[in-house]
Design a protein around this motif. Structure first.
Motif, PDB file in Angstrom:
ATOM      1  N   GLU A 206      40.858  46.108  31.438  1.00 23.99           N
ATOM      2  CA  GLU A 206      41.745  47.411  31.934  1.00 23.99           C
ATOM      3  C   GLU A 206      42.713  47.075  33.321  1.00 23.99           C
ATOM      4  O   GLU A 206      43.667  47.907  33.572  1.00 23.99           O
ATOM      5  CB  GLU A 206      40.781  48.573  32.268  1.00 23.99           C
ATOM      6  CG  GLU A 206      39.800  48.848  31.166  1.00 23.99           C
ATOM      7  CD  GLU A 206      38.927  49.938  31.591  1.00 23.99           C
ATOM      8  OE1 GLU A 206      38.805  50.236  32.647  1.00 23.99           O
ATOM      9  OE2 GLU A 206      38.348  50.284  30.664  1.00 23.99           O
ATOM     10  N   ASP A 207      42.232  46.140  33.862  1.00 27.39           N
ATOM     11  CA  ASP A 207      43.264  45.963  35.340  1.00 27.39           C
ATOM     12  C   ASP A 207      44.705  45.445  35.055  1.00 27.39           C
ATOM     13  O   ASP A 207      45.376  45.332  35.698  1.00 27.39           O
ATOM     14  CB  ASP A 207      42.294  44.974  36.384  1.00 27.39           C
ATOM     15  CG  ASP A 207      41.114  46.022  37.035  1.00 27.39           C
ATOM     16  OD1 ASP A 207      41.068  47.073  37.053  1.00 27.39           O
ATOM     17  OD2 ASP A 207      40.294  45.246  37.923  1.00 27.39           O
ATOM     18  N   CYS A 208      44.464  44.309  34.042  1.00 25.42           N
ATOM     19  CA  CYS A 208      45.813  43.642  33.853  1.00 25.42           C
ATOM     20  C   CYS A 208      46.271  43.760  32.450  1.00 25.42           C
ATOM     21  O   CYS A 208      47.211  43.310  31.932  1.00 25.42           O
ATOM     22  CB  CYS A 208      45.412  42.320  33.923  1.00 25.42           C
ATOM     23  SG  CYS A 208      44.256  41.430  33.007  1.00 25.42           S
ATOM     24  N   SER A 209      45.529  44.822  31.618  1.00 27.43           N
ATOM     25  CA  SER A 209      46.000  45.354  30.529  1.00 27.43           C
ATOM     26  C   SER A 209      46.099  43.836  29.476  1.00 27.43           C
ATOM     27  O   SER A 209      46.690  43.883  28.645  1.00 27.43           O
ATOM     28  CB  SER A 209      47.318  45.670  30.614  1.00 27.43           C
ATOM     29  OG  SER A 209      47.374  46.944  31.238  1.00 27.43           O
ATOM     30  N   GLY A 210      45.051  43.135  29.939  1.00 26.15           N
ATOM     31  CA  GLY A 210      44.868  41.855  28.814  1.00 26.15           C
ATOM     32  C   GLY A 210      45.673  40.807  29.081  1.00 26.15           C
ATOM     33  O   GLY A 210      45.750  39.979  28.316  1.00 26.15           O
TER      34      GLY A 210
END
Length: 371
Positions: A206-210
């Protein structure tokens, strides 16, 4: 940062041949590579090994290192785009060739694991004349790409929600057959199924959107060495952008600009001063206070000093990089005539000139005799 003994890091003698250095690097890189030895100690050792080979594997950098203790030679850094990039480009003798040999020995059914170097970052830093001469510490803030700490660069939730790509078997590369007019050839390219990452993400971080990386603002303390000059570059290894895939981070390159001094000029490690004094003081002699890098200095000018005379003050110049020695200060005496003459002053000078025996002007008389 203290100078490292690159020969000791690779375990070779100083007179080792290029083949011996390359062989030592291959052996150590296999031993300490994170894919084989996943520990923090091994990762630090692997980084030192790469740094040592970057210098000793390049003839020019090795010569500079042997002579000056630095791969960049007497200049603190002559090329901001140097470093790992030249070796990762795959040129002869570089990391590209060597990693090809290393990674064909394990993983991916003989396919090579692609090692990347993140992009370098270039910043400009302006120093005062004195800061460049004496050195200074400055905090620098900049934006950079860093691997996401939440997923450890995998792009998967908690760094675990992924599987190995079945097409490339985790290498990020696939081989395919291609028919050309010259016959059938085997080609290799990035795996399209996993976007050359070697991983199939089941649930995105969730922090880097994958993505596996994110842009951050970082501040580092930069220690500018005494004696650095205008146009030189300070390189902070590993402080550049992180690679999108496996590999090492790029470097932070800081290009130095030095503002001029009001009256002093610098050439290399020497300081120059044009000192204008009344022509009468050049004739009669005088003492005058001048500025130096080490504070005010009383300069004694002997009588009958000719205009253009250069007086050298030893060790009052700029410190040599990484050495406990200094350049000199050279003071050029400029005997200045008055801007104008009134009648009385002109008459006094004419009377003085009449009293001086022309024969005391030896160089002038020598000129007249050769006309």
């Amino acid at each position: 940062m203290a100078n490292k003994d690159y020969y000791k890091i690779l375990g070779v003698e100083k007179g080792a041949s290029a083949d011996e250095i390359k062989s030592a690097y291959r052996r150590l890189a296999k031993k300490y590579h994170p894919d084989i030895n996943p520990s923090e100690e091994a990762a630090n050792k692997f980084k030192d090994i790469n740094e040592a080979y970057e210098v000793l594997g390049d003839d020019k950098k090795r010569a500079n290192y042997d002579q000056f203790g630095s791969a960049d030679g007497p200049q603190f850094s002559g090329n901001a785009s140097g470093g790992f990039g030249d070796f990762f480009s795959g040129g002869a003798g570089g990391f590209g060739d060597i990693f090809s040999d290393i990674f064909s020995a394990f993983g991916g059914g003989g396919r090579e694991r692609v090692m990347e170097k993140g992009e370098d970052i270039l910043l400009n830093m302006t120093l005062s004349f004195e800061e460049a001469c004496f050195g200074v510490e400055k905090n620098v803030s900049f934006s950079k790409i860093e691997k996401c700490p939440s997923c450890k660069g995998t792009g998967a939730k908690n760094g675990k929600e992924f599987t190995t790509c079945p097409d490339c078997r985790g290498t990020g590369r696939v081989r395919f057959q291609q028919n050309t007019m010259f016959g059938t050839t085997i080609r290799e390219a990035g795996c399209t199924r996993c976007n050359a990452t070697g991983k199939i993400i089941k649930q995105k971080c969730e922090d880097c959107s994958g993505k596996g990386y994110k842009k951050i603002t970082k501040m580092v303390k930069v220690k500018v060495p005494a004696g650095i000059d205008d146009g030189q570059t300070i390189r902070l290894r590993g402080e550049g952008n992180a690679p999108i895939r496996d590999g090492v981070s790029g470097d932070l390159n800081i290009r130095i600009s030095v503002t001029p001094h009001k009256i002093l000029t610098r050439k290399g490690n020497d300081i120059y001063l044009d000192l204008y004094i009344p022509f009468t003081q050049a004739l009669l002699g005088t003492k005058i206070e001048i500025p130096t890098l080490k504070g005010p200095y009383i300069l004694t000018i002997p009588e009958l000093t000719a205009s253009g005379t250069v007086m050298r003050l030893k060790n009052k110049g700029v410190k040599f990089l990484n050495k406990e020695s200094y350049g000199d200060m050279l003071v050029s005496i400029k005997a200045e005539p008055p801007k104008s003459l009134d009648k009385n002053l002109k008459k006094s000078l004419e009377e003085l000139d009449a009293k001086i025996d022309p024969r005391v002007y030896t160089k002038y008389q020598n000129f007249l005799s050769k006309k």
